[in-house]
Write a protein that holds these residues in place. Structure first.
Motif, PDB file in Angstrom:
ATOM      1  N   MET A 428       1.059  -1.240  -0.146  1.00 20.66           N
ATOM      2  CA  MET A 428       0.042   0.124   0.132  1.00 20.66           C
ATOM      3  C   MET A 428       0.930   1.376  -0.067  1.00 20.66           C
ATOM      4  O   MET A 428       0.635   2.125  -0.877  1.00 20.66           O
ATOM      5  CB  MET A 428      -0.996   0.037   1.223  1.00 20.66           C
ATOM      6  CG  MET A 428      -1.942   0.963   1.217  1.00 20.66           C
ATOM      7  SD  MET A 428      -3.256   0.483   2.258  1.00 20.66           S
ATOM      8  CE  MET A 428      -4.505   1.627   2.107  1.00 20.66           C
ATOM      9  N   ILE A 429       2.032   1.297   0.722  1.00 19.18           N
ATOM     10  CA  ILE A 429       2.832   2.344   0.938  1.00 19.18           C
ATOM     11  C   ILE A 429       3.822   2.493  -0.479  1.00 19.18           C
ATOM     12  O   ILE A 429       3.979   3.734  -0.916  1.00 19.18           O
ATOM     13  CB  ILE A 429       3.728   2.243   1.970  1.00 19.18           C
ATOM     14  CG1 ILE A 429       3.087   2.269   3.409  1.00 19.18           C
ATOM     15  CG2 ILE A 429       4.853   3.348   2.082  1.00 19.18           C
ATOM     16  CD1 ILE A 429       3.939   2.080   4.607  1.00 19.18           C
ATOM     17  N   GLN A 430       4.021   1.694  -1.290  1.00 19.99           N
ATOM     18  CA  GLN A 430       4.722   1.679  -2.366  1.00 19.99           C
ATOM     19  C   GLN A 430       3.821   2.312  -3.444  1.00 19.99           C
ATOM     20  O   GLN A 430       4.336   3.185  -4.227  1.00 19.99           O
ATOM     21  CB  GLN A 430       5.068   0.200  -3.091  1.00 19.99           C
ATOM     22  CG  GLN A 430       6.399  -0.223  -2.327  1.00 19.99           C
ATOM     23  CD  GLN A 430       6.675  -1.613  -2.597  1.00 19.99           C
ATOM     24  OE1 GLN A 430       5.958  -2.296  -3.400  1.00 19.99           O
ATOM     25  NE2 GLN A 430       8.118  -2.062  -2.284  1.00 19.99           N
ATOM     26  N   LEU A 432       1.235   4.080  -3.019  1.00 17.73           N
ATOM     27  CA  LEU A 432       0.882   5.330  -2.407  1.00 17.73           C
ATOM     28  C   LEU A 432       2.030   6.346  -3.132  1.00 17.73           C
ATOM     29  O   LEU A 432       1.834   7.323  -3.487  1.00 17.73           O
ATOM     30  CB  LEU A 432       0.552   5.672  -0.986  1.00 17.73           C
ATOM     31  CG  LEU A 432       0.336   7.200  -0.606  1.00 17.73           C
ATOM     32  CD1 LEU A 432      -0.938   7.625  -0.989  1.00 17.73           C
ATOM     33  CD2 LEU A 432       0.278   6.857   1.261  1.00 17.73           C
ATOM     34  N   SER A 433       3.269   5.763  -2.818  1.00 17.93           N
ATOM     35  CA  SER A 433       4.161   6.601  -3.225  1.00 17.93           C
ATOM     36  C   SER A 433       4.487   6.944  -4.735  1.00 17.93           C
ATOM     37  O   SER A 433       4.710   7.989  -5.190  1.00 17.93           O
ATOM     38  CB  SER A 433       5.666   6.044  -2.844  1.00 17.93           C
ATOM     39  OG  SER A 433       6.890   6.381  -3.264  1.00 17.93           O
ATOM     40  N   LYS A 434       4.126   5.800  -5.533  1.00 18.97           N
ATOM     41  CA  LYS A 434       4.202   5.922  -6.925  1.00 18.97           C
ATOM     42  C   LYS A 434       2.924   6.585  -7.657  1.00 18.97           C
ATOM     43  O   LYS A 434       2.845   7.403  -8.249  1.00 18.97           O
ATOM     44  CB  LYS A 434       4.096   4.580  -7.520  1.00 18.97           C
ATOM     45  CG  LYS A 434       5.393   3.804  -7.451  1.00 18.97           C
ATOM     46  CD  LYS A 434       5.290   2.468  -7.954  1.00 18.97           C
ATOM     47  CE  LYS A 434       6.407   1.359  -7.747  1.00 18.97           C
ATOM     48  NZ  LYS A 434       6.306   0.172  -8.329  1.00 18.97           N
ATOM     49  N   PHE A 435       1.843   6.580  -6.626  1.00 17.19           N
ATOM     50  CA  PHE A 435       0.659   7.286  -7.004  1.00 17.19           C
ATOM     51  C   PHE A 435       0.939   8.912  -7.024  1.00 17.19           C
ATOM     52  O   PHE A 435       0.719   9.629  -8.044  1.00 17.19           O
ATOM     53  CB  PHE A 435      -0.468   7.167  -6.005  1.00 17.19           C
ATOM     54  CG  PHE A 435      -1.805   8.010  -6.264  1.00 17.19           C
ATOM     55  CD1 PHE A 435      -2.540   7.748  -7.333  1.00 17.19           C
ATOM     56  CD2 PHE A 435      -1.729   9.175  -5.172  1.00 17.19           C
ATOM     57  CE1 PHE A 435      -3.696   8.521  -7.364  1.00 17.19           C
ATOM     58  CE2 PHE A 435      -3.020  10.084  -5.460  1.00 17.19           C
ATOM     59  CZ  PHE A 435      -3.851   9.774  -6.414  1.00 17.19           C
ATOM     60  N   PHE A 436       1.612   9.519  -5.795  1.00 15.01           N
ATOM     61  CA  PHE A 436       1.980  10.938  -5.701  1.00 15.01           C
ATOM     62  C   PHE A 436       3.089  11.273  -6.743  1.00 15.01           C
ATOM     63  O   PHE A 436       3.151  12.157  -7.187  1.00 15.01           O
ATOM     64  CB  PHE A 436       2.226  11.302  -4.294  1.00 15.01           C
ATOM     65  CG  PHE A 436       1.231  11.337  -3.665  1.00 15.01           C
ATOM     66  CD1 PHE A 436       0.302  12.468  -3.864  1.00 15.01           C
ATOM     67  CD2 PHE A 436       0.844  10.424  -2.268  1.00 15.01           C
ATOM     68  CE1 PHE A 436      -0.903  12.528  -2.924  1.00 15.01           C
ATOM     69  CE2 PHE A 436      -0.198  10.615  -1.602  1.00 15.01           C
ATOM     70  CZ  PHE A 436      -1.321  11.610  -1.964  1.00 15.01           C
ATOM     71  N   ARG A 437       4.092  10.413  -6.842  1.00 12.01           N
ATOM     72  CA  ARG A 437       4.989  10.515  -7.973  1.00 12.01           C
ATOM     73  C   ARG A 437       4.704  10.854  -9.137  1.00 12.01           C
ATOM     74  O   ARG A 437       4.987  11.770  -9.707  1.00 12.01           O
ATOM     75  CB  ARG A 437       6.292   9.289  -7.870  1.00 12.01           C
ATOM     76  CG  ARG A 437       7.125   9.505  -8.738  1.00 12.01           C
ATOM     77  CD  ARG A 437       8.316   8.608  -8.807  1.00 12.01           C
ATOM     78  NE  ARG A 437       7.658   7.290  -9.243  1.00 12.01           N
ATOM     79  CZ  ARG A 437       7.485   7.072 -10.608  1.00 12.01           C
ATOM     80  NH1 ARG A 437       7.801   7.650 -11.400  1.00 12.01           N
ATOM     81  NH2 ARG A 437       6.686   5.573 -10.696  1.00 12.01           N
ATOM     82  N   ILE A 438       3.667   9.965  -9.886  1.00 12.73           N
ATOM     83  CA  ILE A 438       3.012  10.200 -11.057  1.00 12.73           C
ATOM     84  C   ILE A 438       2.220  11.560 -11.164  1.00 12.73           C
ATOM     85  O   ILE A 438       2.199  12.395 -12.072  1.00 12.73           O
ATOM     86  CB  ILE A 438       2.242   8.907 -11.388  1.00 12.73           C
ATOM     87  CG1 ILE A 438       3.152   7.882 -11.489  1.00 12.73           C
ATOM     88  CG2 ILE A 438       1.534   9.303 -12.888  1.00 12.73           C
ATOM     89  CD1 ILE A 438       2.390   6.562 -12.014  1.00 12.73           C
ATOM     90  N   SER A 439       1.289  12.037  -9.800  1.00 14.76           N
ATOM     91  CA  SER A 439       0.545  13.115  -9.711  1.00 14.76           C
ATOM     92  C   SER A 439       1.469  14.194 -10.030  1.00 14.76           C
ATOM     93  O   SER A 439       1.093  15.214 -10.634  1.00 14.76           O
ATOM     94  CB  SER A 439       0.085  12.984  -8.505  1.00 14.76           C
ATOM     95  OG  SER A 439      -0.937  11.954  -8.291  1.00 14.76           O
TER      96      SER A 439
END
Length: 609
Positions: A428-430, A432-439
């Motif tokens: 889940m944390i990974q 979330l991290s990739k989600f905000f990185r692409i955002s």
């Protein structure tokens, strides 16, 4: 992507120098220019047209004279044809009476022949002769003269040679006593009964030539023109100056006439130019010849020349008067329009042109007012679009760090950690991290389709933990579409709506399908769910801001559609298909831009752990 460019509106009025302006107002003004130009052109055109008309009318006069003569001769030919046809009908009637009579000397036949003779005033005599010239029967009261030399007369010899009806040239009737009338004789070999025996004889009928003479005398071809008639041998049947012809004081060149049955030509054999028209009377073979003198047509030319000279002078005078009046009428509203346009040129876009005058000037004023109105509308539209774009970008930035979404996600991570589910916490944390990185995308607003699909996949992974395996998802994409460029964060609001409004309230397991493909240089992405669906009323207002996610990012579906229209054009954007209790399909369409080498396609079908 549409590129917005800054607009500038600058009008710089041109001010001529003082000397040139004074010269323009006097010698180069529109009124003087129109007057001189219109007058010069009109005079030149009038002269050219007059010359053309003179040549055309002169030629037409010749053609009309020739045509009129042809029509007159045609009419004479027609009238004579009708008269000859009537003669033929009487002859054929007499032939039928004689042929069908049981005896040529019967009283009934004599009575019928007498009635036939009385039916026409121009019928002079009728008789039947044997081929040897012996008189058989004739009109009652007529006595044959002696020494008529019947066998030598043309009508008799012609009838013996052919079985067809023959017509003679005009001659004096000398067969019967007491008659010296100019006649035309019709003759033919016939069959008749005499004392029960069938015999062959020659039927003769004489018609007074006076009728043909009167028909021919009525022909007038100009002041001096006339018509005459020739037989097949070239002998004159009728001529208005026949006595002069016989006396040798007048000459007619008949050789060209005899060569043709239908002809018109110019003849100069007599020393004068004459138009000759020839027509042939079919029944008799006679030539009807019309003669018109060329000098009468030349007189028409001289009259035409005088008329055109006066006409040209009057036209030139009228053109000068009209050109001065029209130029003044045209110039006044244009000068008024020029003064008004100068105000607009100084930057006053709110100035309204109100010029009356000629139709074109009024239309020009209306069009210019519409142009100013359109310019103002476009400037307002540019301001609105720029504000909308900035607002949309601000909303996207706000959605990139959504406190509510981040709070819920961290809450879920804490609960998983408390339960000791380390692997799920890491996943889940990974995500979330990739989600905000692409955002964030390093501040870029454009990303690849593959990155956008990765972004939504991480979003779905996070939501699958939060919703505790309440849905499954599938992401399918063609290889060719992955490297196409797209506006970022256009899928999350749609998937968010599908989760919160379509699947969350369902008792059964939900399913979200995302398909991306490249078709006809267009990127087509379809997001489908099997949720509760929407009504037609909801679909009508969803793109106008009437329907918006309550728990989502705040960007909303309407913002996604406006961003696509803003970047690619109003022909692109979102479309919806939905039925209550059957799910919803949202289709995004926009142009395929900056395509690179295709990456490996992928397909994911996951169920949250």
């Amino acid at each position: 992507m549409r590129q917005e460019k800054p607009y500038s509106f600058l009008l710089r009025p041109q001010h001529p120098k003082g000397g040139n302006r004074r010269l323009s107002s006097k010698l180069r003004s529109i009124q003087v220019t129109i007057t001189l130009t219109f007058t010069s052109v009109a005079v030149l055109v009038a002269v050219v047209v007059s010359l053309m008309l003179y040549n055309k009318f002169a030629k037409t006069a010749e053609e009309n004279a020739n045509m009129n003569m042809q029509q007159i001769i045609e009419q004479v030919n027609y009238n004579l044809g009708l008269y000859v046809k009537g003669m033929r009908n009487i002859f054929e009637t007499a032939e039928d009476q004689i042929t069908n009579s049981p005896s040529v000397d019967s009283a009934l036949l004599m009575e019928r022949m007498a009635m036939l003779m009385g039916s026409r005033e121009d019928l002079v005599s009728a008789a039947v002769f044997t081929p040897q010239g012996k008189y058989v029967v004739g009109t009652a009261g007529q006595k044959l003269r002696s020494n008529t030399q019947l066998e030598t007369q043309s009508w008799f010899t012609t009838a013996k040679r052919t079985s067809e009806i023959s017509y003679s040239a005009p001659h004096i009737q000398n067969l019967f006593k007491g008659q010296y009338i100019w006649v035309v004789s019709i003759s033919k070999l016939i069959q008749y009964q005499e004392k029960g025996e069938l015999k062959t004889g020659i039927l003769l009928m004489d018609f007074n030539f006076r009728t043909i003479d009167e028909l021919s005398k009525q022909v007038k071809l100009g002041k001096r023109g006339y018509a005459y008639i020739l037989d097949q041998l070239g002998n004159i049947v009728y001529h208005p100056q026949q006595q002069l012809i016989y006396a040798g004081l007048k000459y007619e060149n008949v050789e060209p006439v005899l060569e043709y049955a239908y002809r018109s030509y110019l003849d100069e054999s007599t020393g004068e130019k004459r138009f000759i028209t020839v027509r042939t009377l079919e029944q008799t073979g006679w030539k009807i010849v019309g003669v018109a003198y060329y000098d009468e047509i030349v007189t028409t030319k001289r009259d035409l020349n005088t008329f055109l000279s006066w006409f040209l002078a009057v036209v030139i005078l009228c053109v000068i008067i009209v050109s001065v009046f029209l130029s003044a009428r045209i110039a006044r509203p244009i000068r008024k329009l020029e003064r008004t346009l100068q105000q607009v040129g100084e930057g006053d876009l709110n100035t309204r042109i109100d010029v009356s005058g000629a139709y074109e000037v009024e239309q020009l004023s209306k069009r210019f007012n519409l142009m100013l109105q359109r310019i103002r509308q476009l400037m307002d539209q540019i301001i609105y679009e720029q504000e909308t774009k900035r607002k949309g970008e601000l909303e996207v930035l706000q959605s990139q760090i959504n406190p509510h979404f981040l709070y819920n996600t961290l809450n879920s991570v804490i609960r998983l950690a408390e339960r000791g589910k380390t692997e799920e916490v890491v996943t889940m944390i990974q995500s979330l991290s990739k989600f905000f990185r692409i955002s964030l995308s390093k501040g870029n607003n454009m990303i690849t389709v593959q990155e956008e699909l990765d972004h939504i996949r991480h979003y779905l992974v996070i939501q699958s933990f939060r919703f505790k395996n309440k849905f499954r998802y599938e992401i399918v994409a063609q290889d060719e579409v992955l490297q196409c460029q797209t506006i970022k964060l256009i899928l999350q609001p749609i998937v968010e709506n599908a989760l919160y409004h379509g699947i969350e309230m369902m008792p059964d397991e939900g399913f979200i399908s995302i398909h991306a493909e490249l078709k006809d240089d267009l990127v087509i992405i379809r997001i489908s769910d099997n949720g509760l669906g929407m009504s037609k009323e909801t679909m009508k207002v969803i793109l106008t801001g009437g329907s918006k996610s309550m728990n989502g990012s705040g960007v909303g579906v309407r913002n996604v559609n406006e961003r696509i229209e803003l970047y690619y054009g109003r022909e692109y954007g979102l479309s919806f298909e939905s039925e209550i209790e059957e799910g919803t399909t949202v289709t995004l369409i926009f142009p395929a831009l900056a395509k690179g080498e295709g990456n490996e396609g992928f397909k994911e079908d996951e169920t949250s752990a």
